[in-house]
Design a protein around this motif. Structure first.
Motif, short mmCIF file in Angstrom:
data_model
loop_
_atom_site.label_atom_id
_atom_site.label_comp_id
_atom_site.label_asym_id
_atom_site.label_seq_id
_atom_site.Cartn_x
_atom_site.Cartn_y
_atom_site.Cartn_z
N SER A 27 -7.93 -3.69 63.68
CA SER A 27 -6.72 -4.45 63.99
C SER A 27 -5.48 -3.62 63.70
O SER A 27 -5.44 -2.84 62.76
CB SER A 27 -6.68 -5.74 63.17
OG SER A 27 -7.85 -6.51 63.37
N PHE A 28 -4.44 -3.86 64.52
CA PHE A 28 -3.19 -3.13 64.39
C PHE A 28 -2.06 -4.16 64.33
O PHE A 28 -1.83 -4.90 65.28
CB PHE A 28 -2.97 -2.22 65.60
CG PHE A 28 -4.07 -1.20 65.79
CD1 PHE A 28 -3.90 0.10 65.36
CD2 PHE A 28 -5.27 -1.56 66.38
CE1 PHE A 28 -4.91 1.04 65.52
CE2 PHE A 28 -6.29 -0.64 66.54
CZ PHE A 28 -6.10 0.67 66.10
N GLU A 29 -1.35 -4.21 63.20
CA GLU A 29 -0.26 -5.16 63.02
C GLU A 29 1.07 -4.40 63.05
O GLU A 29 1.32 -3.53 62.21
CB GLU A 29 -0.41 -5.90 61.69
CG GLU A 29 0.66 -6.93 61.45
CD GLU A 29 0.44 -7.71 60.16
OE1 GLU A 29 1.44 -8.23 59.61
OE2 GLU A 29 -0.72 -7.78 59.71
N VAL A 41 2.45 0.98 62.20
CA VAL A 41 1.54 -0.16 62.36
C VAL A 41 0.57 -0.17 61.18
O VAL A 41 0.14 0.89 60.71
CB VAL A 41 0.75 -0.10 63.68
CG1 VAL A 41 1.65 -0.32 64.87
CG2 VAL A 41 -0.03 1.18 63.82
N TYR A 42 0.27 -1.35 60.69
CA TYR A 42 -0.75 -1.50 59.66
C TYR A 42 -2.11 -1.57 60.36
O TYR A 42 -2.30 -2.35 61.30
CB TYR A 42 -0.53 -2.78 58.86
CG TYR A 42 0.72 -2.82 58.04
CD1 TYR A 42 1.15 -1.70 57.31
CD2 TYR A 42 1.50 -3.97 57.97
CE1 TYR A 42 2.30 -1.74 56.54
CE2 TYR A 42 2.65 -4.02 57.19
CZ TYR A 42 3.05 -2.90 56.49
OH TYR A 42 4.19 -2.94 55.74
N VAL A 43 -3.04 -0.77 59.88
CA VAL A 43 -4.39 -0.75 60.45
C VAL A 43 -5.37 -1.26 59.40
O VAL A 43 -5.33 -0.83 58.24
CB VAL A 43 -4.77 0.67 60.90
CG1 VAL A 43 -6.17 0.67 61.50
CG2 VAL A 43 -3.77 1.19 61.92
N TYR A 44 -6.25 -2.17 59.80
CA TYR A 44 -7.25 -2.70 58.88
C TYR A 44 -8.44 -3.23 59.68
O TYR A 44 -8.43 -3.28 60.91
CB TYR A 44 -6.66 -3.81 58.00
CG TYR A 44 -6.04 -4.97 58.74
CD1 TYR A 44 -6.80 -6.08 59.12
CD2 TYR A 44 -4.68 -4.96 59.08
CE1 TYR A 44 -6.24 -7.14 59.80
CE2 TYR A 44 -4.11 -6.02 59.77
CZ TYR A 44 -4.88 -7.11 60.12
OH TYR A 44 -4.32 -8.15 60.82
N GLY A 45 -9.47 -3.62 58.97
CA GLY A 45 -10.67 -4.13 59.61
C GLY A 45 -11.72 -3.06 59.80
O GLY A 45 -11.67 -1.99 59.19
N ASN A 46 -12.68 -3.35 60.65
CA ASN A 46 -13.89 -2.56 60.80
C ASN A 46 -13.88 -1.79 62.12
O ASN A 46 -14.07 -2.38 63.18
CB ASN A 46 -15.10 -3.49 60.73
CG ASN A 46 -16.41 -2.77 60.69
OD1 ASN A 46 -16.49 -1.56 60.91
ND2 ASN A 46 -17.48 -3.51 60.42
N PRO A 47 -13.68 -0.47 62.09
CA PRO A 47 -13.68 0.31 63.33
C PRO A 47 -14.99 0.28 64.09
O PRO A 47 -15.04 0.67 65.27
CB PRO A 47 -13.38 1.74 62.84
CG PRO A 47 -12.67 1.57 61.54
CD PRO A 47 -13.31 0.36 60.93
N LEU A 48 -16.07 -0.19 63.44
CA LEU A 48 -17.34 -0.27 64.16
C LEU A 48 -17.30 -1.33 65.27
O LEU A 48 -18.22 -1.42 66.09
CB LEU A 48 -18.48 -0.56 63.19
CG LEU A 48 -18.73 0.50 62.12
CD1 LEU A 48 -19.98 0.17 61.32
CD2 LEU A 48 -18.84 1.90 62.71
N SER A 49 -16.20 -2.12 65.34
CA SER A 49 -16.03 -3.02 66.48
C SER A 49 -15.86 -2.25 67.78
O SER A 49 -16.03 -2.81 68.87
CB SER A 49 -14.83 -3.94 66.27
OG SER A 49 -13.61 -3.21 66.28
N LEU A 50 -15.53 -0.95 67.67
CA LEU A 50 -15.46 -0.10 68.86
C LEU A 50 -16.83 0.48 69.22
O LEU A 50 -17.01 0.98 70.33
CB LEU A 50 -14.48 1.05 68.62
CG LEU A 50 -13.01 0.66 68.47
CD1 LEU A 50 -12.18 1.85 68.01
CD2 LEU A 50 -12.47 0.12 69.79
#
Length: 382
Positions: free
Chosen positions: A30-32, A106-115
């Protein structure tokens, strides 16, 4: 009663921490946006056509409908402050599909394996079936860097895979503005898996634990090269090394003063090649190797470090040279048993609580003494 309350608080904290970690595992990358007019650019470097699901949040609870974009070449999405861009794809069989950059913070967080796998990323822990370099260079923007990629104040980037694939995280965060790295729990490594992962992350102050005890070729090659704000290196518990496993790992980490203990008894070819070169403030190294005969295993190991320091070697190890390929000129050499004896001597001293300063031989020294010292029974590097 007080002890029970303390234990309850600790248990609650552990549960909350585990819940937060699980929540981030289930959160797609995610990118906020921090500011209005932030342009996120997504580039597909391969000829294969891939699709990304883009969901833009307008508030914490309201979002636009999912819009599916076919990304081939370059797509851009413009976000306003507080908007959140979420990315999905299925690139498990592709190598280095994307580059993601931002025009503003941008704030980046979460799981890059969603890609990697839109369907399975929440529980995915094994990358061994993925293509080589599956997430390589994800946030890499060449020599220009990608400093607008930032950590969220409270939400983490997570990489939960326990088994890696070749070059899976190669240059993944090169040149970004991260201050803390994601946890890296993998125990089964692959060749070049962390190669250049945080190269040039000049704001990085926290490194993750690296628990693997058996390494792979070039697995940590140049991992923290040029991380000039990194003040503490992670522990390196591995006792079975591999070709180039630590080569250039902390090169030019100018804020490091103490190296992690190096417990491996037998070195591999090029394993410590330029490992701490350019760490200009490094002044303490404990290396317990007893066999340094492998080709180029310590070439420029301690080149261009502090002119004075302390090197702790394995008992009976007399094969070290006095140069940047071994122990730097001007450094004090002590054996592991002498170091331990020194600590025990001070623990038994009548001066233990008098703030006196002792060297590792138990001799009282001045406050200006440089090297490993004992003060009130604790070891410090000066």
């Amino acid at each position: 009663m007080r002890k029970s309350i303390t234990l309850l608080i600790l248990l609650c904290a552990m549960i909350m921490s585990a819940y937060a970690q699980e929540d981030m595992n289930a959160t797609p990358i995610s990118f906020e946006a921090v500011e209005d007019g932030t342009v996120v650019t997504i580039t597909n470097n391969n000829s294969v056509v891939l699709k990304l699901g883009l969901r833009v949040y307008t508030s914490s609870t309201e979002a636009t409908d999912d819009v599916w974009y076919t990304v081939q070449n370059t797509n851009t999405v413009t976000l306003n402050a507080g908007n959140i861009l979420i990315l999905y794809s299925n690139c498990k069989d592709q190598s280095g599909n994307f580059k993601i950059t931002a025009s503003k913070d941008v704030y980046v967080y979460g799981n890059p394996l969603s890609l990697v796998s839109q369907a399975d990323y929440k529980t995915m822990t094994d990358l061994s079936g993925c293509a080589d370099g599956v997430l390589k260079e994800l946030f890499c923007n060449g020599w220009d860097g990608n400093p607008h990629i930032k950590n969220h104040p409270t939400k983490d980037i997570v990489l939960p895979a326990m088994t890696l694939s070749k070059s899976c995280y190669y240059k993944m965060f090169q040149g970004t503005g991260l201050t803390r790295a994601p946890q890296l729990p993998a125990m089964t490594l692959a060749n070049s898996c962390y190669n250049y992962m945080f190269w040039g992350c000049k704001d990085l102050t926290e490194a993750p634990a690296l628990p693997a005890t058996t390494l792979a070729d070039a697995c940590y090659y140049a991992m923290f090269y040029g991380c000039t704000s990194l003040t503490e290196a992670p522990a390196l518990p591995a006792t079975t090394l591999a070709y180039e496993c630590y080569s250039n790992m902390f090169r030019d980490c100018t804020s490091l003063t103490t190296a992690p203990e190096l417990p491996a008894p037998v070195l591999a070819s090029d394993c410590y090649y330029w490992m701490f070169y350019g760490c200009k403030n490094l002044k303490y190294v404990k290396c317990l190797a007893t066999d340094i005969s492998a080709n180029s295993c310590t070439n420029n190991f301690l080149g261009n470090v502090l002119s004075t320091g302390t090197f702790v070697k394995a008992d009976g190890m007399n094969d070290w040279t006095r140069d940047y390929n071994g122990i730097p000129e001007g450094w004090t050499i002590i054996s592991a048993s002498e170091e331990e004896t020194g600590i025990n001597t001070i623990h038994n001293s009548q001066f233990i609580m008098h703030n006196d300063v002792y060297n590792m031989q138990g001799q009282r020294v001045s406050e200006n003494y440089k090297g490993v010292v004992i003060v009130n029974g604790k070891k410090y590097v000066k």
